[in-house]
Write an enzyme that holds these catalytic residues in place. Structure first.
Site, PDB file in Angstrom:
ATOM      1  CE1 TYR A 148      -3.975   2.300   0.811  1.00  0.00           C
ATOM      2  CE2 TYR A 148      -2.784   3.363   2.149  1.00  0.00           C
ATOM      3  CZ  TYR A 148      -3.455   3.007   1.928  1.00  0.00           C
ATOM      4  OH  TYR A 148      -4.076   4.272   1.622  1.00  0.00           O
ATOM      5  CG  ASP A 149       2.753   2.414   4.160  1.00  0.00           C
ATOM      6  OD1 ASP A 149       1.440   1.538   3.682  1.00  0.00           O
ATOM      7  OD2 ASP A 149       3.630   2.041   4.434  1.00  0.00           O
ATOM      8  N   GLY A 210      -2.129   0.112  22.742  1.00  0.00           N
ATOM      9  CA  GLY A 210      -3.272   1.068  22.948  1.00  0.00           C
ATOM     10  C   GLY A 210      -1.923   2.695  22.804  1.00  0.00           C
ATOM     11  CB  THR A 213      -1.612   8.897  18.828  1.00  0.00           C
ATOM     12  OG1 THR A 213       0.151   9.099  17.363  1.00  0.00           O
ATOM     13  CG2 THR A 213      -0.496   8.599  19.480  1.00  0.00           C
ATOM     14  NE  ARG A 214      -3.000   5.048  12.792  1.00  0.00           N
ATOM     15  CZ  ARG A 214      -1.519   3.661  12.838  1.00  0.00           C
ATOM     16  NH1 ARG A 214      -0.920   4.893  14.601  1.00  0.00           N
ATOM     17  NH2 ARG A 214      -1.351   2.925  12.911  1.00  0.00           N
TER      18      ARG A 214
END
Ligand code: NAD
Ligand code: UDP
Length: 325
Positions: A148-149, A210, A213-214
Site C-alpha cells: 500500500y505505502d 494502545g 496515536t492516530r
C-alpha cells in the site's frame, strides 16, 4: 463539472459522489467493488446526472472513455484498510501503478484536472512529528504494509511526472485516518471495528498497549477538502486530516462512551510495522485551500454510531452485522 470518480463505490468515494452531485456536477462512478459496496451509491441511482461503470481501473484499455467532456478525474480506487490490502496485495500495487496511469491518461486526453488520493502512509512510521508535506517518510519497502505505502508513493511520483513532463493539471492530497458512516463494519479499521464490537457488547480489540496515536478526521470534513483541492489548481501534496491526535486506548474509551456499551478492552499483538504516531500538519491546507476540519472526534463518533445503530435495526448490509449469503 463533469467528474469521473474511480473508487466511487467505496467509503470516501460514495461521499464524494454525493457531494459533487449535490452542487450540480455530473458524476461517473467507476468501481469494481473489490472493497466497496454497491449499496453505498444505491440512493444516487435515481439521479440522471449519476452514471455507474463497473470496471477495474487497473485493467482499462487504451480506448476506454466516458461519453462527452470530462473536467476532472478523482482517483480513489485502491484497497485502503490494512486487512484489505493484506488480502489484495497485487491488486493494491496495480491500483497504485497501472490504475493511476490509466486514470492519468484519461485526464490528459480530456485536458481534465486530476486528483490523486494519497495517504499519510507515505510517511510510514514517522520520525518527524507532526508530519508536514516536506517530510519524506520512513517506510519499510518490504514489510506487510509496503504494498500500500509503496503503491501510493509510486502513484505520487507518477502523478508528478505527468504534471512536469506532460503538463497535466494534477493535484495530490495525503489523507490521514478518516471515519464516518459507510465504513464497512468488517473492514478491520479501528473506528469501524471498535464501534461494531461495542454495539455487539464484545471486547474491543486493542492492538499493542494502545499507546500508538492516530488523528481521526470526520468524513464530511475530509470530502470538503477533496472538493476544495479538486477545484483548485494546486499540485500539492497537501495533507488533509484532523490534527487532534489521540491514542488508540483513548479512542476505545470514547467509543465505549458514545455507544453506552458494557464492553471491556482486550489487548492483542501489535501488527508488524504499525506506525507509532501520526498527526498531520495542515498549515498548507489552511493556507492554500482555506480548509480545516470542523467536526470533533466526539461529535463525529456519535454521528457514526447513530448511523451504525440505524443500519443494524434495518438489517442494512452497509452497517451493523453483515447479512449471510
Ligand atoms: P474503500 O475501500 O471504501 O474504497 C475504495 C474503493 O475503490 C472501493 O469501492 C473499491 O471497490 C474500489 N477499488 C479498489 N480497487 C479498484 C480497482 N482496481 N478498480 C476499480 N475500483 C477499485 O476505501 P476508502 O477509505 O474509501 O479509500 C478511498 C481512497 O482514499 C483510497 O485510495 C485510499 O487509499 C485513500 N485513503 C483513505 C483513507 C481513509 O482513512 N479512509 C486514508 C488515506 C487514504
Ligand atoms: N487497531 C486496534 N484494534 C483494531 C484495529 C486497529 O488497536 O481492531 C489499531 C492499529 O494497530 C493502529 C490503529 O488502530 O495502531 C489504526 O488502525 P487502522 O487500521 O484503522 O489504520 P492505520 O493503521 O492504517 O492508520
Amino acid at each position: 463539472m463533469r467528474v469521473l470518480v474511480t473508487g466511487g463505490g467505496g467509503f470516501l468515494g460514495s461521499h464524494l459522489c454525493e457531494a459533487l452531485l449535490a452542487r450540480g456536477d455530473t458524476v461517473w462512478c467507476l468501481d469494481n467493488y473489490c472493497t466497496g459496496e454497491p449499496l453505498n451509491v444505491a440512493p444516487l441511482h435515481g439521479d440522471p446526472r449519476f452514471q455507474l461503470i463497473r470496471a477495474d481501473v487497473s485493467g482499462l484499455t487504451a480506448d476506454f472513455d466516458v461519453p462527452g467532456r470530462v473536467d476532472a478525474v478523482a482517483h480513489l480506487a485502491s484497497p485502503a484498510s490494512p486487512p484489505d490490502y493484506g488480502r489484495l496485495p497485487l491488486e493494491t500495487l496495480s491500483a497504485g501503478s497501472r490504475g493511476t496511469e490509466n486514470a492519468l491518461r484519461l485526464a490528459e486526453r480530456h485536458g481534465a484536472r486530476f486528483l490523486l488520493t494519497s495517504t499519510s502512509e507515505v510517511y510510514g512510521d514517522p520520525v518527524l512529528h507532526p508530519q508536514a508535506e516536506s517530510y519524506w517518510g520512513n517506510v519499510n519497502p518490504v514489510g506487510p504494509r509496503s504494498v500500500y505505502d509503496e503503491a501510493k508513493r509510486y502513484a505520487e511520483a507518477l502523478t508528478m511526472a505527468y504534471r512536469r513532463s506532460r503538463g497535466v493539471n494534477t493535484g495530490i492530497v495525503r489523507i490521514f485516518n478518516t471515519y464516518g458512516p459507510r465504513m464497512r463494519p468488517h473492514d478491520g479499521r479501528v473506528v469501524s471495528t471498535f464501534i461494531r464490537q461495542a454495539l455487539a457488547g464484545e471486547p474491543l480489540t486493542e492492538y499493542g498497549d494502545g499507546s500508538q496515536t492516530r488523528s481521526f478526521c470526520y468524513v464530511e470534513d475530509l470530502v470538503r477538502g477533496l472538493v476544495a483541492m479538486l477545484d483548485s489548481g494546486h499540485g500539492g501534496p497537501v495533507n488533509l486530516g484532523n490534527p487532534d491526535e489521540c491514542t488508540v486506548d483513548e479512542l476505545a474509551r470514547l467509543v465505549i462512551e458514545a455507544t453506552g456499551s458494557p464492553s471491556v478492552v482486550e489487548h492483542r499483538p501489535l501488527p508488524v510495522d504499525d506506525p507509532t504516531r501520526r498527526r498531520p500538519d495542515i498549515t498548507r491546507a489552511r493556507e492554500l485551500l482555506g480548509w480545516s476540519p470542523r467536526v470533533g472526534l466526539d461529535a463525529g463518533l456519535r454521528r457514526t454510531v447513530a448511523w451504525a445503530v440505524a443500519g443494524r435495526r434495518q438489517g442494512d448490509r452497509t452497517a451493523g452485522e453483515p447479512v449471510e449469503a
